[in-house]
Design a protein around this motif. Structure first.
Motif, short mmCIF file in Angstrom:
data_model
loop_
_atom_site.label_atom_id
_atom_site.label_comp_id
_atom_site.label_asym_id
_atom_site.label_seq_id
_atom_site.Cartn_x
_atom_site.Cartn_y
_atom_site.Cartn_z
N ALA A 139 0.86 -1.19 0.00
CA ALA A 139 0.00 0.00 0.00
C ALA A 139 0.89 1.23 0.00
N PHE A 140 0.53 2.22 -0.80
CA PHE A 140 1.27 3.48 -0.87
C PHE A 140 0.48 4.58 -0.17
N ALA A 196 14.75 6.30 -4.58
CA ALA A 196 13.98 6.64 -5.76
C ALA A 196 12.94 5.55 -6.05
N PRO A 197 11.92 5.86 -6.86
CA PRO A 197 10.86 4.87 -7.11
C PRO A 197 11.38 3.52 -7.61
N ALA A 198 12.35 3.52 -8.54
CA ALA A 198 12.88 2.25 -9.05
C ALA A 198 13.62 1.48 -7.97
N CYS A 236 6.91 3.60 -9.53
CA CYS A 236 7.27 2.51 -8.62
C CYS A 236 6.33 1.32 -8.81
N ALA A 237 5.04 1.60 -8.88
CA ALA A 237 4.06 0.53 -9.04
C ALA A 237 4.24 -0.20 -10.37
N ALA A 238 4.56 0.56 -11.43
CA ALA A 238 4.72 -0.04 -12.75
C ALA A 238 5.93 -0.96 -12.81
N ALA A 239 6.91 -0.75 -11.92
CA ALA A 239 8.13 -1.57 -11.90
C ALA A 239 7.96 -2.85 -11.09
N LEU A 240 6.82 -3.04 -10.46
CA LEU A 240 6.59 -4.24 -9.66
C LEU A 240 6.12 -5.39 -10.55
N PRO A 241 6.50 -6.61 -10.24
CA PRO A 241 6.05 -7.76 -11.03
C PRO A 241 4.60 -8.11 -10.71
#
Length: 583
Positions: free
Chosen positions: A299-300, A482-484, A541-546
């Motif tokens: 959760a963010f 950073a997000p990544a 950040c969310a887009a980089a999650l599997p």
């Protein structure tokens, strides 16, 4: 409608205001029959003058000497929206216009509301000037304005004041804050203290209306004034210097920082706020949780929702960093806010949040003000009863807004005092879903550890520390950066499946890049170099999650932890939620 054409007969009686609410920590403001709108003049001393007139008008309304408040039009779209909402819901409220502050001053001088002026020296030093070198005579003038019925007049405006027939009531130019407090402390309210930079006109309207002592800087009589102030009182404005030292001083004496040093028009925004319930925010229906999905969840949550002036003025409208981000709603996201304070200061903001949210927007009450629970009222002999009382008051407002999750900033989130504070707070609640914890330095220091305490019904409440924080130039810290970098940390977390939360620092800028180091950039001129902050970096950040890791709604996190910790109790709570008529 022009002010000069306003007829006293328009002051028709309004419904009686409800009795003062014992859950409030902010004062009440009587609702007016009319509001005079004035454009904000350019020079700072004219702004000081106009703000003081607004404060004297608010005081006069509270004391039944007038039925008019003053609204300063400064072009802020959020403030305009809140005023339009107030006018819409109060059709009997008359909106008047005045061409300038002198027109208002002349009118209120004739009515006996403005009895004269206090002379001060305008401080024009840059904002990098040392606090010790600032002339604070405008703060002395602000402190005395509500006592003497005086407008704030600089040396430059004095000829105009004399031309308008105002008489000099006091010369504050050579007076210090210490002198002012020594001679007038018995006449100041002990339920509000104002800390304000002498270069800012903001917040002085409410300070004058309530006869609040106004001070700036760390020197005496600040510590003495904090001790003198009644516990559980709000601190209007914001002091200079180190954030922790500033907040820790008020915390240790049991008072509440509010970050209101850029606030204006609070008397109008808060008028009559005790008369009706605020809008209700949504709560997650546990029946909608995909319980059979056993993927890990994150959760963010954004930071700094305790900041009153941000929520009232720059958070919601025409700001693509936050609520007006065109991509808002793409992922579940937790927005921190000071809704318990908004219920007292600006109910229109709560209504706007409830009306304009997407199904992926969720809310958390950020503390009921800014203080450190593990250090609260340490200088008082009854520190824990005082913390319990403020928790009770905060929970009373949370029930009205239907906000069920509470967040706090701790000095040390694993200390014995922190654990005692958690139990003290939870014991005042009945239906609190969770307490989210983060540490002042560093936010993610708790590493996701969960503590369990009991509410007043004896039910278990999870207290969940932040495991991650999205924060500029912090890639050297575990679980931060950073997000990544944070996306990589989330993927590498052990003990799958697990459920955690990450704080997204509201003021940290990043640029879009695939590599972790490349997302950082110098902060002072970040927007000019494509920097983004707030909601968009969280999307990266969310887009980089599997796919094996879900972004989950804020309130799903405590439901998941509760179900693992005590399935029988949690199943019953979910059933009770479905049966609740106010869910």
């Amino acid at each position: 409608m022009k002010l000069c054409c306003f007829i006293l007969a328009l002051f028709s009686a309004l419904p009686a205001i409800a009795a003062s609410d014992d859950a409030r920590w902010w004062p009440t403001q009587v609702f007016p029959a009319a509001v005079v709108r004035v454009s904000n003049p350019g020079p700072r001393d004219e702004q000081m003058f106009l703000t003081s007139l607004a404060g004297l008008a608010a005081q006069a309304v509270n004391e039944s000497h007038s039925r008019e408040l003053v609204w300063v039009d400064d072009g802020n779209p959020s403030l305009k929206a809140w005023y339009d909402t107030i006018a819409k819901h109060h059709p009997a409220l008359k909106t008047l216009t005045a061409s300038n502050a002198w027109e208002v001053s002349d009118r209120y001088a004739r009515a006996g509301i403005v009895k004269g002026y206090i002379l001060y020296h305008i401080e024009n030093a840059g904002f990098d000037a040392p606090e010790s070198q600032l002339n604070v005579s405008v703060n002395v003038a602000t402190s005395l304005a509500g006592i003497l019925g005086a407008a704030l007049i600089s040396e430059e405006l004095q000829p105009a004041a004399q031309a308008h027939g105002l008489k000099l009531l006091f010369d504050a130019r050579d007076k210090s804050a210490a002198w002012c407090f020594q001679h007038y402390r018995a006449q100041f309210t002990r339920r509000l203290l104002c800390e304000q930079d002498p270069r800012r006109p903001h917040a002085r309207d409410l300070a004058i209306a309530q006869r609040a002592f106004t001070i700036f800087g760390p020197d005496e009589p600040l510590a003495t004034a904090m001790q003198w102030l009644e516990p559980l009182s709000p601190i209007l404005g914001w002091n200079g210097g180190d954030e922790f030292a500033n907040t820790d001083l008020s915390t240790r004496w049991g008072d509440i920082q509010t970050a209101t040093d850029w606030s204006i028009n609070l008397p109008v925004l808060m008028a009559g706020s005790e008369a009706g319930p605020p809008a209700r925010l949504p709560a997650l229906d546990p029946a909608q949780i995909p319980w059979k999905d056993r993927r890990s969840g994150i959760a963010f949550v954004d930071t700094d929702g305790d900041n009153v002036q941000w929520i009232t003025e720059n958070f919601f409208i025409h700001n693509d960093d936050y609520w007006s981000n065109p991509h808002r709603g793409q992922i579940p996201f937790g927005w921190s806010g000071c809704f318990a304070q908004m219920a007292q200061l600006c109910p229109a903001a709560i209504a706007y949040a409830a009306q304009t949210r997407t199904t992926n927007d969720w809310f958390i009450e950020w503390g009921g003000g800014y203080y450190y629970p593990d250090r609260f009222a340490m200088e008082r002999p009854n520190r824990w009863p005082l913390l319990a009382e403020h928790a009770r008051r905060t929970w009373a407002f949370m029930k009205r807004t239907n906000c069920r999750t509470l967040g706090f900033n701790f000095q040390h989130c694993d200390s014995p005092d922190a654990l005692h504070a958690l139990q003290t707070i939870a014991a005042q609640t009945d239906g609190l879903l969770a307490i989210l914890m983060f540490q002042y330095d560093c936010y993610e220091a708790g590493a996701g550890k969960v503590y369990w305490v009991k509410d007043r019904r004896g039910l278990d409440v999870p207290c969940i520390t932040a495991r991650y924080s999205i924060w500029e130039h912090s890639n050297n810290r575990p679980r931060a950066g950073a997000p990544a970098k944070v996306a990589r940390d989330i993927q590498q977390a052990p003990a799958q499946p697990r459920y955690d939360w990450a704080l997204a620092h509201a003021w940290s800028y990043f640029k879009h890049a695939t590599n972790e180091a490349g997302q950082d950039l110098p902060q002072p001129d970040a927007p000019a170099h494509g920097g983004e902050r707030g909601y968009t970096p969280v999307l990266w950040c969310a887009a980089a999650l599997p796919p094996a890791i879900r972004v989950i709604p804020l309130e799903e996190l405590p439901w998941r932890l509760r179900m693992t910790h005590n399935p029988a109790q949690t199943t019953q709570l979910a059933h009770d939620f479905l049966q609740s008529p106010t869910k």
